[in-house]
Design a protein around this motif. Structure first.
Motif, PDB file in Angstrom:
ATOM      1  N   PRO A   1       0.847  -1.211   0.047  1.00  0.00           N
ATOM      2  CA  PRO A   1      -0.074  -0.031   0.042  1.00  0.00           C
ATOM      3  C   PRO A   1       0.959   1.320  -0.116  1.00  0.00           C
ATOM      4  O   PRO A   1       2.018   1.143   0.322  1.00  0.00           O
ATOM      5  CB  PRO A   1      -0.834   0.050   1.168  1.00  0.00           C
ATOM      6  CG  PRO A   1      -0.001  -0.981   2.187  1.00  0.00           C
ATOM      7  CD  PRO A   1       0.895  -1.756   1.270  1.00  0.00           C
ATOM      8  N   LEU A   2       0.271   2.531  -0.429  1.00  0.00           N
ATOM      9  CA  LEU A   2       0.993   3.709  -0.437  1.00  0.00           C
ATOM     10  C   LEU A   2       1.017   4.261   0.842  1.00  0.00           C
ATOM     11  O   LEU A   2       1.983   4.743   1.312  1.00  0.00           O
ATOM     12  CB  LEU A   2       0.406   4.766  -1.484  1.00  0.00           C
ATOM     13  CG  LEU A   2       0.444   4.450  -2.858  1.00  0.00           C
ATOM     14  CD1 LEU A   2      -0.340   5.686  -3.777  1.00  0.00           C
ATOM     15  CD2 LEU A   2       2.060   4.762  -2.982  1.00  0.00           C
ATOM     16  N   SER A   3      -0.033   3.992   1.751  1.00  0.00           N
ATOM     17  CA  SER A   3       0.076   4.314   3.167  1.00  0.00           C
ATOM     18  C   SER A   3      -0.676   3.397   3.904  1.00  0.00           C
ATOM     19  O   SER A   3      -1.726   2.941   3.650  1.00  0.00           O
ATOM     20  CB  SER A   3      -0.893   5.606   3.230  1.00  0.00           C
ATOM     21  OG  SER A   3      -2.029   5.688   2.769  1.00  0.00           O
ATOM     22  N   GLU A   4      -0.221   3.115   5.151  1.00  0.00           N
ATOM     23  CA  GLU A   4      -0.380   2.050   5.988  1.00  0.00           C
ATOM     24  C   GLU A   4      -1.762   2.605   6.911  1.00  0.00           C
ATOM     25  O   GLU A   4      -1.784   3.725   7.503  1.00  0.00           O
ATOM     26  CB  GLU A   4       0.614   1.714   6.997  1.00  0.00           C
ATOM     27  CG  GLU A   4       1.670   0.616   6.311  1.00  0.00           C
ATOM     28  CD  GLU A   4       1.452  -0.519   6.047  1.00  0.00           C
ATOM     29  OE1 GLU A   4       0.230  -0.952   6.509  1.00  0.00           O
ATOM     30  OE2 GLU A   4       2.106  -1.099   4.962  1.00  0.00           O
ATOM     31  N   ARG A   5      -2.874   1.851   6.632  1.00  0.00           N
ATOM     32  CA  ARG A   5      -4.073   2.209   7.488  1.00  0.00           C
ATOM     33  C   ARG A   5      -4.527   1.047   8.239  1.00  0.00           C
ATOM     34  O   ARG A   5      -4.273  -0.160   7.885  1.00  0.00           O
ATOM     35  CB  ARG A   5      -5.331   2.563   6.368  1.00  0.00           C
ATOM     36  CG  ARG A   5      -4.822   3.987   5.650  1.00  0.00           C
ATOM     37  CD  ARG A   5      -5.837   4.165   4.667  1.00  0.00           C
ATOM     38  NE  ARG A   5      -5.522   5.670   4.240  1.00  0.00           N
ATOM     39  CZ  ARG A   5      -6.426   6.023   3.176  1.00  0.00           C
ATOM     40  NH1 ARG A   5      -7.382   5.530   2.796  1.00  0.00           N
ATOM     41  NH2 ARG A   5      -6.138   7.107   2.528  1.00  0.00           N
ATOM     42  N   LYS A   6      -5.178   1.193   9.290  1.00  0.00           N
ATOM     43  CA  LYS A   6      -5.942  -0.032  10.120  1.00  0.00           C
ATOM     44  C   LYS A   6      -6.978  -0.367   9.257  1.00  0.00           C
ATOM     45  O   LYS A   6      -7.835   0.472   8.889  1.00  0.00           O
ATOM     46  CB  LYS A   6      -6.237   0.691  11.578  1.00  0.00           C
ATOM     47  CG  LYS A   6      -5.201   1.100  12.283  1.00  0.00           C
ATOM     48  CD  LYS A   6      -5.594   1.508  13.453  1.00  0.00           C
ATOM     49  CE  LYS A   6      -4.509   2.014  14.573  1.00  0.00           C
ATOM     50  NZ  LYS A   6      -4.901   2.448  15.996  1.00  0.00           N
ATOM     51  N   SER A   7      -7.107  -1.590   8.909  1.00  0.00           N
ATOM     52  CA  SER A   7      -8.203  -2.285   8.087  1.00  0.00           C
ATOM     53  C   SER A   7      -8.864  -2.964   8.996  1.00  0.00           C
ATOM     54  O   SER A   7      -8.897  -3.878   9.798  1.00  0.00           O
ATOM     55  CB  SER A   7      -7.364  -3.251   7.086  1.00  0.00           C
ATOM     56  OG  SER A   7      -6.743  -4.246   7.767  1.00  0.00           O
ATOM     57  N   SER A   8     -10.185  -2.220   9.056  1.00  0.00           N
ATOM     58  CA  SER A   8     -11.394  -2.815   9.734  1.00  0.00           C
ATOM     59  C   SER A   8     -12.149  -4.012   9.165  1.00  0.00           C
ATOM     60  O   SER A   8     -13.044  -4.329   9.690  1.00  0.00           O
ATOM     61  CB  SER A   8     -12.099  -1.705  10.568  1.00  0.00           C
ATOM     62  OG  SER A   8     -12.742  -1.027   9.491  1.00  0.00           O
TER      63      SER A   8
END
Length: 702
Positions: A309-316
């Motif tokens: 990914p381009l930016s790490e996000r919390k995947s809910s």
């Protein structure tokens, strides 16, 4: 001295007035029911409607352009694929690939994958290397490239071996890429001198030399320093990438990972292909084509968490996590009622051609017609059957005005080469001379198989090749000419042939004497209408369906019932080409007769005979076929078979193959012993039509 009278101007002439306006004063406006302002109001309403319609079209185009830009540049888009191709043996493609990946990633660590995400440029990039000398691999990589980047070393301009910085293999690659369809292109110039003046001069020299070979929008970049690569990455991020039209119609997945789930004691397995879904949405009920393997059904589609990914996000929205750490976001399972079947051949109904028993009135009418036919006496050659007599044209028959001109160039004896049998003709003559006709067929059509090469010596093989070349030259100089035999009567030798008064105007039934196996292939009532319906169905999937994986998502495809030996080759570590899984349109797994517009490649000198085994590359598909060459007559429904594919002109190659919808490019390769396959011909898909009539024509001499 002004008077009291008002000035009266000359009335306008009614030269350009309409007829309605000239007679408007004669019409009673009350009786006609039209008000004086009705016409003006109608014009005003029509203008408003046109403005509204043009605004709707403009908004639709703007929305489509914005959607395309977001799908290609947005954070949810698939990584852009750069394929590096060396135009000469001096080009060092590997070092440039490492520099690009390291610079895009922004770190000095060891690269784990060919796909990197760059937060600086907000761009994900996949860099692939085309191996020098392997034409087939270069062609397969060019099919999936978003940017085709040619690497040109500066020292190739100073090489004393040749005057051109592009060698023979580089020229061959450029020819193949143009035939397949060029995506966006760029040229990287490497190994430049230190002073700025020499660098700019070399860039101008490369631009002037390659501008004629590449499209007008091709960009030229210096690629030695970090500043040069930084400039390229900013241009590449904002560049609008173009792709061949045939590729933009089909969804496909280029593999990042490939694995196998074997089935017990069946010889089959499930092929697991993970990668980014590109161009369109993919339905789990669609059929897919695996490059190098064939057509298959899908058992399941898993939408996985993006590994790059381009930016790490919390995947809910993660549904479950596997033991190896792969997180599954969504899963699609096919619906048996709506899944497209893997149907290859038609199963003909033996009772489909049955007719009802004729009535007594039909029998009496047939007897009267037979009696009248017997009364007409015709002079026929000795030994002529009733079936052959029906094809002998009387001199008194009416023809078109141009039949005499047609007769000189198009008359002769012809035989059907559509795979038809002679069940309708008298079998006495055919059985007696079957060995003569078989021998003659081998002489006229030029079967591709030579004698068994394993049992031939080197001198015998060279003699066979020389014989084929002489036959090719004779066919080009004296087409259709056949010597009349001296030891066999001509009526027996040419028993399968018919005399046509005019090749263009004489009638020929395409359904005549077809073999029973010909019913196993598929035909369309209206091919153009079917293609429109299929494309509209694909557009519905993009609108958003329940069983579809979205474009740009990272998916894992479960391809069912793949032969284990083929799947193991696709998973081999030494494989340099990613596995490509492309979605198929409806009907594209079924067999039919495909016709290609084909032209012999300029670099191929050996003769190409009809029915010679060749490798056909059609889009993402690849198969071996024995094409039958024929001419393309625009004003005639009959086409003359050609024994050889000659230089400098287009012909039509007809093959049995899975149905495909045009436009699709064609690259024909010819296997050579111990060498890479050579480019034999190029072309494109013309039509799908089992009823195209191909006739073998001869002109008797002697």
């Amino acid at each position: 001295m002004g008077g009291g009278r008002a000035q009266v101007n000359k009335a306008h002439k009614s030269r350009f007035a309409s007829r309605a306006s000239r007679h408007a004063h004669k019409i009673d406006k009350v009786r006609s029911g039209k008000s004086e302002t009705s016409h003006r109001a109608a014009v005003k309403g029509a203008r408003a409607a046109r403005i509204q319609q043009s605004k709707a079209i403009r908004d639709k185009k703007r929305a489509a352009l914005l959607k395309e830009k977001r799908s290609s540049n947005g954070p949810s888009s698939a990584p852009r694929v750069i394929v590096l191709v060396g135009l000469s043996s001096l080009a060092n493609v590997g070092s440039l690939a490492k520099d690009l990946l390291a610079f895009a990633e922004g770190g000095d660590g060891k690269l784990k994958s060919s796909t990197v995400a760059s937060p600086t440029y907000k761009l994900r990039t996949t860099v692939l290397q085309a191996p020098y000398g392997d034409l087939t691999t270069c062609m397969e990589l060019a099919k999936v490239a978003d940017l085709l980047a040619f690497v040109l070393p500066a020292n190739s301009f100073y090489s004393s071996d040749s005057s051109s910085p592009i060698d023979d293999f580089g020229s061959q690659c450029l020819s193949v890429f143009r035939a397949v369809g060029l995506p966006s292109t760029a040229v990287f110039i490497r190994d430049l001198p230190a002073d700025n003046k020499s660098r700019q001069e070399l860039k101008k020299a490369a631009t002037s030399f390659l501008s004629a070979e590449l499209p007008e929008d091709c960009k030229f970049y210096l690629a030695d320093t970090k500043d040069d690569l930084h400039k390229f990455m900013w241009h590449f991020k904002e560049q609008h990438l173009s792709s061949p039209h045939w590729r933009s119609q089909r969804p496909y997945v280029m593999s990042e990972q490939v694995s196998i789930n074997p089935d017990e004691n069946t010889g089959l397995c499930t092929l697991l292909v993970s990668g980014y879904l590109r161009v369109h949405n993919l339905s789990v009920n669609q059929l897919v084509h695996v490059s190098g393997a064939g057509d298959f059904q899908l058992g399941q589609i898993d939408v996985l968490k993006d590994p790059c990914p381009l930016s790490e996000r919390k995947s809910s929205d993660v549904m479950e996590t596997e033991d190896n750490g792969i997180q599954i976001v969504n899963t699609f399972v096919p619906d048996p009622s709506s899944q497209e079947p893997l149907l290859v051949e038609n199963v003909p109904d033996p009772l489909a051609g049955e007719q009802t028993w004729p009535t007594e009135e039909d029998m009496e009418e047939a007897n009267i017609n037979n009696k009248q036919r017997k009364l007409v006496k015709r002079k026929l050659p000795q030994g002529t059957s009733e079936y052959q007599a029906a094809w002998i044209v009387d001199d008194t028959d009416d023809e078109d005005n141009d039949s005499d001109n047609d007769n000189q160039a198009g008359s002769g004896m012809v035989i059907d080469e559509q795979g038809h049998s002679d069940q309708g003709s008298d079998g006495s003559d055919i059985d007696a001379v079957s060995h003569f006709t078989e021998k003659f067929d081998g002489e006229t059509i030029g079967d591709s198989e030579m004698a068994d090469e394993e049992n031939l010596t080197k001198d015998q093989i060279e003699a066979e090749i020389k014989k084929i070349k002489e036959a090719n030259a004779d066919d080009e100089e004296f087409p259709d000419e056949v010597e009349t035999p001296l030891d066999v009567p001509a009526k027996k030798r040419f028993a399968k042939y018919r005399g046509l008064k005019s090749f263009r105007t004489s009638s020929w039934d395409p359904k005549e004497s077809l073999p029973s196996d010909y019913a196993r292939i598929f035909a369309f009532d209206n091919f153009t209408r079917t293609q429109k319906h299929v494309l509209a169905k694909m557009a519905e999937l993009d609108g958003g369906a329940k069983d579809c994986a979205q474009m740009g998502s990272y998916v894992r495809l479960y391809v069912k019932n793949v032969p284990t030996d083929i799947a193991s080759k696709l998973c081999h570590p030494s494989r340099r080409v990613p596995v490509v899984v492309s979605g198929l349109f409806q009907h594209e797994s079924k067999m039919s007769v495909l016709h290609f517009s084909i032209k012999k490649h300029d670099s191929y000198e050996a003769p190409i005979k009809s029915k010679e085994p060749l490798i056909f590359n059609v889009g993402f598909r690849q198969f071996t076929a024995r094409p039958l060459f024929s001419s393309d007559n625009i004003n005639c429904n009959k086409h003359k078979m050609e024994r050889f594919l000659h230089h400098g002109r287009f012909s039509v190659a007809s093959v049995y193959a899975p149905i495909s919808f045009p436009p699709l490019p064609l690259i024909v390769l010819k296997n050579r012993d111990g060498e890479q396959p050579a480019i034999a011909a190029i072309g494109s898909l013309k039509s799908v039509d089992p009823d195209r009539i191909i006739l073998k024509k001869i002109v008797l001499t002697g």
